[in-house]
Design an enzyme around this catalytic site. Structure first.
Site, mmCIF file in Angstrom:
data_model
loop_
_atom_site.group_PDB
_atom_site.id
_atom_site.type_symbol
_atom_site.label_atom_id
_atom_site.label_comp_id
_atom_site.label_asym_id
_atom_site.label_seq_id
_atom_site.Cartn_x
_atom_site.Cartn_y
_atom_site.Cartn_z
ATOM 1 N N ASN A 230 0.906 -1.154 0.000
ATOM 2 C CA ASN A 230 0.000 0.000 0.000
ATOM 3 C C ASN A 230 0.939 1.196 0.000
ATOM 4 O O ASN A 230 1.344 1.704 1.029
ATOM 5 C CB ASN A 230 -0.902 -0.008 1.242
ATOM 6 C CG ASN A 230 -1.916 -1.143 1.152
ATOM 7 O OD1 ASN A 230 -2.340 -1.543 0.072
ATOM 8 N ND2 ASN A 230 -2.292 -1.687 2.299
ATOM 9 N N GLU A 311 -7.876 -3.364 -3.158
ATOM 10 C CA GLU A 311 -8.089 -2.702 -1.862
ATOM 11 C C GLU A 311 -7.819 -1.194 -1.943
ATOM 12 O O GLU A 311 -7.145 -0.627 -1.095
ATOM 13 C CB GLU A 311 -7.224 -3.360 -0.778
ATOM 14 C CG GLU A 311 -7.577 -4.826 -0.570
ATOM 15 C CD GLU A 311 -6.837 -5.508 0.581
ATOM 16 O OE1 GLU A 311 -5.716 -5.078 0.905
ATOM 17 O OE2 GLU A 311 -7.391 -6.469 1.135
ATOM 18 N N ARG A 344 1.519 -8.022 -8.266
ATOM 19 C CA ARG A 344 0.749 -8.903 -7.377
ATOM 20 C C ARG A 344 -0.593 -9.314 -7.985
ATOM 21 O O ARG A 344 -1.267 -8.509 -8.632
ATOM 22 C CB ARG A 344 0.506 -8.222 -6.042
ATOM 23 C CG ARG A 344 1.777 -8.039 -5.258
ATOM 24 C CD ARG A 344 1.499 -7.305 -3.980
ATOM 25 N NE ARG A 344 1.238 -8.157 -2.847
ATOM 26 C CZ ARG A 344 0.269 -7.949 -1.957
ATOM 27 N NH1 ARG A 344 -0.586 -6.960 -2.115
ATOM 28 N NH2 ARG A 344 0.125 -8.742 -0.929
ATOM 29 N N LYS A 380 -0.330 -15.001 -3.709
ATOM 30 C CA LYS A 380 -0.363 -15.496 -2.323
ATOM 31 C C LYS A 380 -0.574 -17.001 -2.323
ATOM 32 O O LYS A 380 -1.156 -17.557 -3.257
ATOM 33 C CB LYS A 380 -1.488 -14.821 -1.538
ATOM 34 C CG LYS A 380 -1.208 -13.355 -1.224
ATOM 35 C CD LYS A 380 -2.225 -12.771 -0.241
ATOM 36 C CE LYS A 380 -1.921 -11.294 -0.007
ATOM 37 N NZ LYS A 380 -2.807 -10.659 0.989
ATOM 38 N N ASP A 385 -6.688 -15.064 1.633
ATOM 39 C CA ASP A 385 -5.752 -14.080 2.192
ATOM 40 C C ASP A 385 -5.015 -14.603 3.420
ATOM 41 O O ASP A 385 -5.367 -14.240 4.541
ATOM 42 C CB ASP A 385 -6.517 -12.798 2.561
ATOM 43 C CG ASP A 385 -5.581 -11.676 2.966
ATOM 44 O OD1 ASP A 385 -4.371 -11.829 2.807
ATOM 45 O OD2 ASP A 385 -6.079 -10.645 3.462
ATOM 46 N N GLU A 407 4.004 -15.802 -2.683
ATOM 47 C CA GLU A 407 4.016 -14.839 -1.569
ATOM 48 C C GLU A 407 3.471 -15.522 -0.324
ATOM 49 O O GLU A 407 2.297 -15.884 -0.257
ATOM 50 C CB GLU A 407 3.174 -13.600 -1.911
ATOM 51 C CG GLU A 407 3.167 -12.569 -0.786
ATOM 52 C CD GLU A 407 2.415 -11.276 -1.144
ATOM 53 O OE1 GLU A 407 2.608 -10.749 -2.258
ATOM 54 O OE2 GLU A 407 1.638 -10.803 -0.295
ATOM 55 N N GLU A 413 -0.421 -12.167 10.774
ATOM 56 C CA GLU A 413 -1.652 -11.372 10.771
ATOM 57 C C GLU A 413 -2.866 -12.192 11.217
ATOM 58 O O GLU A 413 -3.670 -11.732 12.024
ATOM 59 C CB GLU A 413 -1.884 -10.812 9.353
ATOM 60 C CG GLU A 413 -3.191 -10.068 9.208
ATOM 61 C CD GLU A 413 -3.410 -9.504 7.804
ATOM 62 O OE1 GLU A 413 -2.514 -9.656 6.948
ATOM 63 O OE2 GLU A 413 -4.473 -8.913 7.569
ATOM 64 N N HIS A 541 -11.495 -16.722 7.633
ATOM 65 C CA HIS A 541 -11.842 -15.306 7.654
ATOM 66 C C HIS A 541 -12.963 -14.988 8.633
ATOM 67 O O HIS A 541 -13.932 -14.297 8.296
ATOM 68 C CB HIS A 541 -12.234 -14.852 6.234
ATOM 69 C CG HIS A 541 -11.812 -13.440 5.935
ATOM 70 N ND1 HIS A 541 -12.361 -12.352 6.574
ATOM 71 C CD2 HIS A 541 -10.889 -12.938 5.081
ATOM 72 C CE1 HIS A 541 -11.802 -11.241 6.108
ATOM 73 N NE2 HIS A 541 -10.891 -11.570 5.217
ATOM 74 N N TRP A 563 -15.495 -8.458 3.276
ATOM 75 C CA TRP A 563 -14.660 -8.334 4.476
ATOM 76 C C TRP A 563 -15.411 -8.795 5.727
ATOM 77 O O TRP A 563 -14.918 -8.622 6.831
ATOM 78 C CB TRP A 563 -14.179 -6.875 4.655
ATOM 79 C CG TRP A 563 -13.077 -6.498 3.708
ATOM 80 C CD1 TRP A 563 -12.423 -7.319 2.849
ATOM 81 C CD2 TRP A 563 -12.495 -5.195 3.523
ATOM 82 N NE1 TRP A 563 -11.472 -6.618 2.132
ATOM 83 C CE2 TRP A 563 -11.491 -5.300 2.529
ATOM 84 C CE3 TRP A 563 -12.719 -3.940 4.099
ATOM 85 C CZ2 TRP A 563 -10.723 -4.221 2.093
ATOM 86 C CZ3 TRP A 563 -11.957 -2.855 3.676
ATOM 87 C CH2 TRP A 563 -10.959 -2.994 2.686
#
Ligand code: GCV
Length: 720
Positions: A230, A311, A344, A380, A385, A407, A413, A541, A563
């Site tokens: 970001n 995002e 990415r 990823k 995620d 990745e 996280e 998630h 989300w």
């Protein structure tokens, strides 16, 4: 008399606790170089090593020599001489083979021919008729890697009297990705602030910068992306590029290239242009000039990592262009200097009426073959995620004409952040060893990313870093093991989780059999326990909103459905799980037929991914005979009990390892136990509102209400 007694008591305590002359605060990572405590082993090594002879005058060779000197002096507890002629036995010889007159006498050209630019060879042999240990390679950095490997052999007490060991990395780019902002905040960082002190750079160089480079070189990491995906365009301004140059200068001797994240809208934000359209000539010129400017300062600059149209990040799609248009524009600018683009594939949008897990594949697969040859697409490990467990990403094997870069996330996280001990090598291995079947049986993810299946020479793997300003670098001491494991697997994906844990424990703690066995037990089971107390049977998630700390399966009705937790677990009175088979989102169709069939059929779908791919009734009969609800209860409890087992083992080490690290881990394990029970209680109480079934009496019952768990707030949770 009393004084003498007190003193001897103190000494005994110090000896028993293994307290060294250094504070065991974790700063030295796995490069502690403490004197070998076992007298026989020490004697054995000391009889075989007494001096260092080296050839070459590059900063890398000097770094290798310095490391070896410091390492051996510490480990052997006696002075190691630097010599300029070999007159007696016991020298360690460092030299690049092709430029060494001394090593010409050895018949090893054949062994070196397979080792490329980074591999090394360590040999116990005779040089000038004297028994010596030779560390050689085709390049200076190969010698450096050989030195670190040799030191690891001694740190782990391996025999050195007959070494004939060669090794070369299987993947070309082995990078850390720092999600570090210019204000030193680390996105998803749980170990303090960013280690890059941009304000004081370029003039103030912390010793940590060099130690960071040493640690990375010791495990073969050869690149670092300094800034967050970001991205902030400011890092590309002249002022900041000078700061970046200072870091690049520190890292260069250790074989580490710097890379930056390129904010796609930089031509507008810092270039004063009206557009960032990748097909606009002015925009292309702007990037060409910017890249030229960078290479003037940093001739070995690695290239750019880009998060685009994901995002909220800007990207080529803002101008109706494709990901390949965007990537190729940057690739063209970098190409004359040998730089690369890592683009990415982490893209998804709430506005796209499609299962999030399918979106990256849908966007990128059609672009296969459209990228320039200095572009890698960075994917990823899983399609959502970095969840505690995900099936491998369906893009692996689906873009044979494009080098795909792995990745992984090292920072935890979604895996308990810095309060949970979770050893991630088993998770990395699970993904790497998955068979995509895209080119028949045996088309593992590993073979896709190491280029062997599709004949790519540009290959890469990245790990999102877990480092910060905490004295022990990673917040949780065992976070160091994940940094270590990532690097070791990036170098050699054939190593097992156990081998890597073994090395790390011996270097970090001790070679004592009991200590190694106990800590290994804790580490090797920790990921499975974590998956089970957080997200068993393929759930995913369902963690706290935004900060992702703790359980929150009740999250719903937010501005982005993708989300929320309910989007993923889909619990209702009928059952739970995301139907991703042909009757649902059909995400399974993105995999090769064999894998699709395997995941789609309830007969063959592994329990680990059951609710990732299927929506099942609460009373669905599992293979074990339990109902699904019972199994969920069982799994959550199994995870919590696992943590209690880890605590028991850890406690058995009291007095056997130094008190500082013992206590650090003990306190964190007790937090982990509370958090594991919190996850279990909150999730079971919430899911019970749909299942309407009791938590079987043999399990510990939640001690708080669902309302209580739902009322918890963590406005200052770290990392966001
Ligand atoms: C850097 C997840 C994380 C974000 C991260 C993003 C990404 O969504 O929560 O913090 O952003 O992944 O990988 O780009």
């Amino acid at each position: 008399m009393i004084r003498i007694r007190t003193l001897s008591l103190l000494l005994t305590i110090l000896l028993l606790s293994g307290l060294s002359s250094h504070a065991e605060d974790g700063y030295r990572l796995w490069l502690r170089y403490e004197k070998i405590p076992n007298k026989n082993i020490l004697k054995e090594y000391s009889s075989q090593i007494n001096s260092i002879y080296f050839e070459g005058n590059s900063t890398t060779i000097f770094a290798a020599k310095e490391e070896l000197l410091n390492g051996l002096t510490g480990l052997l507890g006696s002075e190691i001489k630097e010599i300029n002629r070999i007159k007696s036995t016991g020298s360690v010889v460092l030299a690049v083979y092709s430029s060494s007159k001394l090593l010409n006498e050895l018949n090893i050209a054949g062994q070196l021919s397979d080792l490329g630019n980074e591999g090394f060879l360590i040999l116990t042999t005779t040089v000038k008729n004297k028994k010596s240990i030779v560390i050689t390679a085709n390049t200076d950095v190969g010698v450096l890697y050989g030195v670190f490997h040799f030191l690891m052999m001694i740190q782990t007490n391996q025999p050195i009297d007959k070494i004939n060991f060669a090794s070369a990395p299987k993947i070309k780019l082995r990078l850390l990705n720092h999600w570090d902002n210019l204000d030193r905040f680390v996105e998803r960082g749980y170990a303090g602030f960013s280690i890059w002190d941009w304000h004081k750079l370029p003039d103030y160089i912390y010793p940590q910068y060099k130690d960071y480079a040493r640690a990375n070189a010791s495990i073969g990491i050869n690149g670092t992306v300094l800034t967050n995906v970001n991205a902030n365009a400011r890092v590309l301004t002249e002022d900041y590029l000078i700061k970046v140059t200072a870091l690049a200068n520190v890292f260069r001797p250790y074989g580490i290239k710097v890379y930056l994240t390129a904010r796609f809208s930089a031509p507008i934000e810092i270039g004063g242009l009206k557009t960032a359209d990748p097909l606009d000539n002015n925009v292309r010129q702007w990037w060409n000039k910017k890249v030229e400017e960078i290479y003037k300062l940093i001739p070995d600059f690695g290239g750019f990592l880009v998060k685009a149209n994901s995002e909220g990040q800007p990207g080529p799609q803002n101008y109706g262009r494709s990901h390949s248009d965007g990537a190729n524009m940057l690739a063209d600018a970098l190409k004359p200097f040998g730089g690369i683009v890592m683009w990415r594939a982490f893209v998804y949008s709430n506005e796209t009426p499609e299962d999030r897990a399918k979106q990256a594949y849908n966007e990128f697969k059609p672009l296969d073959g459209k990228f320039k040859d200095n572009v890698l697409v960075q994917v990823k490990n899983g399609p959502v995620d970095f969840q505690p467990r995900e099936p491998f990403h369906p893009l692996f094997g689906s873009m044979p004409k494009t080098p795909l870069m792995m990745e992984f996330q090292i920072t935890q996280e979604y895996l308990g952040q810095a309060t949970n001990l979770v050893y991630l090598a088993p998770m990395y291995k699970e993904c790497l060893e998955s068979d995509t079947f895209t080119k028949g049986k045996g088309s593992t993810v590993t073979k896709i990313i190491d280029g062997s299946i599709d004949n790519h020479t540009l290959t890469g793997i990245a790990g999102v870093a877990n480092t910060g300003t905490d004295r022990n670098w990673t917040g949780h001491l065992f976070g160091q093991a994940n940094w270590y494991a990532f690097g070791r697997l990036a170098w050699n994906h054939q190593l097992s989780s156990e081998e890597i844990a073994d090395e790390w424990i011996r270097m970090t703690f001790s070679n004592s059999k009991e200590i190694v066995a106990s800590i290994k037990k804790v580490m090797l089971s920790s990921h499975e326990y974590c998956v089970n107390y957080m997200t068993p049977l393929g759930l995913h998630h369902i963690m706290g909103w935004d900060h992702h700390y703790g359980p929150a399966p009740w999250i719903k009705e937010k501005h982005r459905a993708d989300w929320t937790s309910v989007y993923y677990h889909r619990a209702d009175s009928n059952g739970i799980g995301f139907d991703r088979t042909a009757t649902g989102s059909n995400a399974t169709s993105q995999y090769a037929t064999q894998v699709n069939n395997n995941f789609s059929s309830l007969e063959t779908c592994p329990d680990e991914f059951l609710l990732w791919f299927h929506h099942l009734p609460w009373n669905y009969k599992m293979k074990s005979g339990r109902t699904l609800w019972d199994k969920i209860c069982y799994k959550y409890n199994w995870g919590v009990n696992g943590v209690r087992g880890m605590i028991k083992i850890w406690n058995s080490l009291e007095g056997k390892i130094d008190p500082m690290r013992f206590k650090h881990v003990k306190m964190l394990l007790s937090i982990q136990e509370k958090e594991a029970a919190w996850w279990r209680n909150a999730c079971l109480l919430y899911f019970q509102t749909f299942s309407k079934m009791p938590i079987p009496i043999e399990y510990e019952q939640p001690d708080k209400t669902l309302d209580y768990y739902m009322s918890l707030e963590f406005p200052y949770a770290p990392g966001i």
